[in-house]
Design a protein around this motif. Sequence first.
Motif, short mmCIF file in Angstrom:
data_model
loop_
_atom_site.label_atom_id
_atom_site.label_comp_id
_atom_site.label_asym_id
_atom_site.label_seq_id
_atom_site.Cartn_x
_atom_site.Cartn_y
_atom_site.Cartn_z
N PHE A 1 0.82 -1.21 0.00
CA PHE A 1 0.00 0.00 0.00
C PHE A 1 0.86 1.26 0.00
O PHE A 1 1.86 1.35 0.67
CB PHE A 1 -0.94 0.01 1.21
CG PHE A 1 -0.25 -0.13 2.55
CD1 PHE A 1 0.28 0.97 3.20
CD2 PHE A 1 -0.15 -1.37 3.17
CE1 PHE A 1 0.90 0.85 4.43
CE2 PHE A 1 0.48 -1.50 4.41
CZ PHE A 1 1.00 -0.39 5.03
N ASP A 2 0.44 2.21 -0.79
CA ASP A 2 1.13 3.50 -0.86
C ASP A 2 0.16 4.50 -1.46
O ASP A 2 -0.41 4.25 -2.53
CB ASP A 2 2.39 3.39 -1.71
CG ASP A 2 3.29 4.63 -1.58
OD1 ASP A 2 2.75 5.75 -1.65
OD2 ASP A 2 4.50 4.47 -1.41
N GLU A 3 -0.02 5.63 -0.81
CA GLU A 3 -0.95 6.65 -1.30
C GLU A 3 -0.49 7.25 -2.63
O GLU A 3 -1.27 7.92 -3.31
CB GLU A 3 -1.10 7.77 -0.26
CG GLU A 3 -1.69 7.27 1.06
CD GLU A 3 -3.04 6.60 0.89
OE1 GLU A 3 -3.99 7.28 0.45
OE2 GLU A 3 -3.16 5.40 1.18
N ASN A 4 0.75 7.01 -3.03
CA ASN A 4 1.26 7.56 -4.29
C ASN A 4 0.99 6.65 -5.49
O ASN A 4 1.22 7.05 -6.62
CB ASN A 4 2.76 7.83 -4.17
CG ASN A 4 3.07 8.91 -3.15
OD1 ASN A 4 2.38 9.92 -3.08
ND2 ASN A 4 4.10 8.68 -2.34
N PHE A 5 0.52 5.42 -5.23
CA PHE A 5 0.19 4.54 -6.35
C PHE A 5 -1.00 5.12 -7.13
O PHE A 5 -1.94 5.63 -6.55
CB PHE A 5 -0.18 3.14 -5.85
CG PHE A 5 0.97 2.36 -5.29
CD1 PHE A 5 2.28 2.72 -5.55
CD2 PHE A 5 0.74 1.24 -4.51
CE1 PHE A 5 3.34 1.99 -5.03
CE2 PHE A 5 1.79 0.50 -3.99
CZ PHE A 5 3.09 0.88 -4.26
N ASP A 6 -0.95 5.02 -8.43
CA ASP A 6 -2.04 5.49 -9.27
C ASP A 6 -2.45 4.35 -10.20
O ASP A 6 -1.90 4.19 -11.29
CB ASP A 6 -1.63 6.72 -10.07
CG ASP A 6 -2.80 7.35 -10.82
OD1 ASP A 6 -3.86 6.70 -10.90
OD2 ASP A 6 -2.65 8.49 -11.31
N GLU A 7 -3.40 3.56 -9.75
CA GLU A 7 -3.82 2.40 -10.53
C GLU A 7 -4.50 2.80 -11.84
O GLU A 7 -4.44 2.07 -12.83
CB GLU A 7 -4.77 1.54 -9.69
CG GLU A 7 -4.10 0.95 -8.45
CD GLU A 7 -5.09 0.24 -7.56
OE1 GLU A 7 -5.47 -0.90 -7.88
OE2 GLU A 7 -5.49 0.82 -6.53
N THR A 8 -5.17 3.94 -11.84
CA THR A 8 -5.88 4.38 -13.05
C THR A 8 -4.93 4.69 -14.19
O THR A 8 -5.29 4.58 -15.36
CB THR A 8 -6.75 5.61 -12.75
OG1 THR A 8 -5.90 6.71 -12.35
CG2 THR A 8 -7.75 5.32 -11.65
N GLN A 9 -3.70 5.08 -13.84
CA GLN A 9 -2.70 5.41 -14.85
C GLN A 9 -1.69 4.29 -15.04
O GLN A 9 -0.72 4.45 -15.79
CB GLN A 9 -1.97 6.71 -14.45
CG GLN A 9 -2.87 7.91 -14.32
CD GLN A 9 -3.51 8.31 -15.64
OE1 GLN A 9 -2.88 8.22 -16.69
NE2 GLN A 9 -4.77 8.72 -15.59
N GLY A 10 -1.92 3.18 -14.35
CA GLY A 10 -0.98 2.07 -14.46
C GLY A 10 0.35 2.31 -13.80
O GLY A 10 1.33 1.62 -14.08
N LYS A 11 0.39 3.31 -12.92
CA LYS A 11 1.66 3.67 -12.27
C LYS A 11 1.82 2.90 -10.96
O LYS A 11 1.69 3.44 -9.87
CB LYS A 11 1.72 5.18 -12.02
CG LYS A 11 1.75 5.99 -13.30
CD LYS A 11 1.81 7.49 -13.00
CE LYS A 11 1.85 8.30 -14.29
NZ LYS A 11 1.90 9.76 -14.03
N ILE A 12 2.04 1.61 -11.08
CA ILE A 12 2.26 0.76 -9.92
C ILE A 12 3.48 -0.10 -10.19
O ILE A 12 3.80 -0.42 -11.33
CB ILE A 12 1.04 -0.13 -9.61
CG1 ILE A 12 0.66 -0.99 -10.82
CG2 ILE A 12 -0.14 0.73 -9.17
CD1 ILE A 12 -0.45 -1.97 -10.55
N PRO A 13 4.19 -0.49 -9.12
CA PRO A 13 5.40 -1.31 -9.31
C PRO A 13 5.08 -2.71 -9.81
O PRO A 13 3.93 -3.17 -9.77
CB PRO A 13 6.00 -1.36 -7.90
CG PRO A 13 5.30 -0.29 -7.13
CD PRO A 13 3.95 -0.15 -7.73
N GLN A 14 6.09 -3.40 -10.26
CA GLN A 14 5.98 -4.80 -10.61
C GLN A 14 6.43 -5.66 -9.44
O GLN A 14 7.30 -5.26 -8.67
CB GLN A 14 6.84 -5.11 -11.84
CG GLN A 14 6.35 -4.43 -13.11
CD GLN A 14 4.95 -4.86 -13.49
OE1 GLN A 14 4.66 -6.05 -13.57
NE2 GLN A 14 4.08 -3.89 -13.73
#
Length: 261
Positions: free
Chosen positions: A9-22
């Motif tokens: 969990f991280d408030e900086n993740f942006d799932e809508t833009q696909g900006k999540i780590p692998q």
Amino acid sequence: MRQFDVFVFDENFDETQGKIPQPPFTDPELGWFFTNDWNKHLNNIEGEWVVFAHPSIKIDREFLNNVAEVTDSFPMVDAFAPRVRVEPSNGSDKRKFLGGYLLKRWTKGSGFIKIDENAPMRYVAAPHPHLGIYSRRIIQRTGGFDTTLPPHARLADFTLRMMHAGGKMFSVPYLVAQATNDVAEKVAKALEHEADAQDLKVTALVLSKAFGIEASLPFALHHPSVIAALFANRKATKEKRKAATLLSKLKAEFLKEVVSG
């Protein structure tokens, strides 16, 4: 059924833009969820055990193998509070180990107090804010996270509600995860007496939800700045408390085990 699911969990993740780590690695027995929505994927849990971790905590095969051994060794426990190993930042060679938290006695102002760095195996009231492990069955009985609270307070709040659902959290000294930076050490203070004014208000609300006026009043008397927040949120807090404790299975004898002093 998978053995583990890992929520990062991280408030900086942006799932809508696909900006999540692998994921750092993959395994058929393991599911990964990188999300800033703590409740979005709870219905997709398949693992018998679920690890909730901040990105600053290293979740690798060695750690999960240790989790597997511990969960097998204590089958009657519903949740675990691993210790977090923090590398020294002052040039010394001594590592710090940040563990779970106990509740302070109501007469001493209540609140949370971290267990000793060398504490033996014992039950605790909350894990480190960046790392907690829960069984799928206790998550299903407890419900979702209170996302009106800041991230550093959500695992503590969830664990107290889990206790009302009949769950217990155990601290095993040899179950250790590595912190990748000093954020874990800084955020640990947010549940302790070093907390700033805003963190104190959050702690007061968490205590009030779980234990009512018996816990929140002594805390407010020791920290008068939280009184206004308690009154301003009293209706919503009362409703949340009722939902969490209506069919409470928390026994007074067990509560004594997670209260310090």
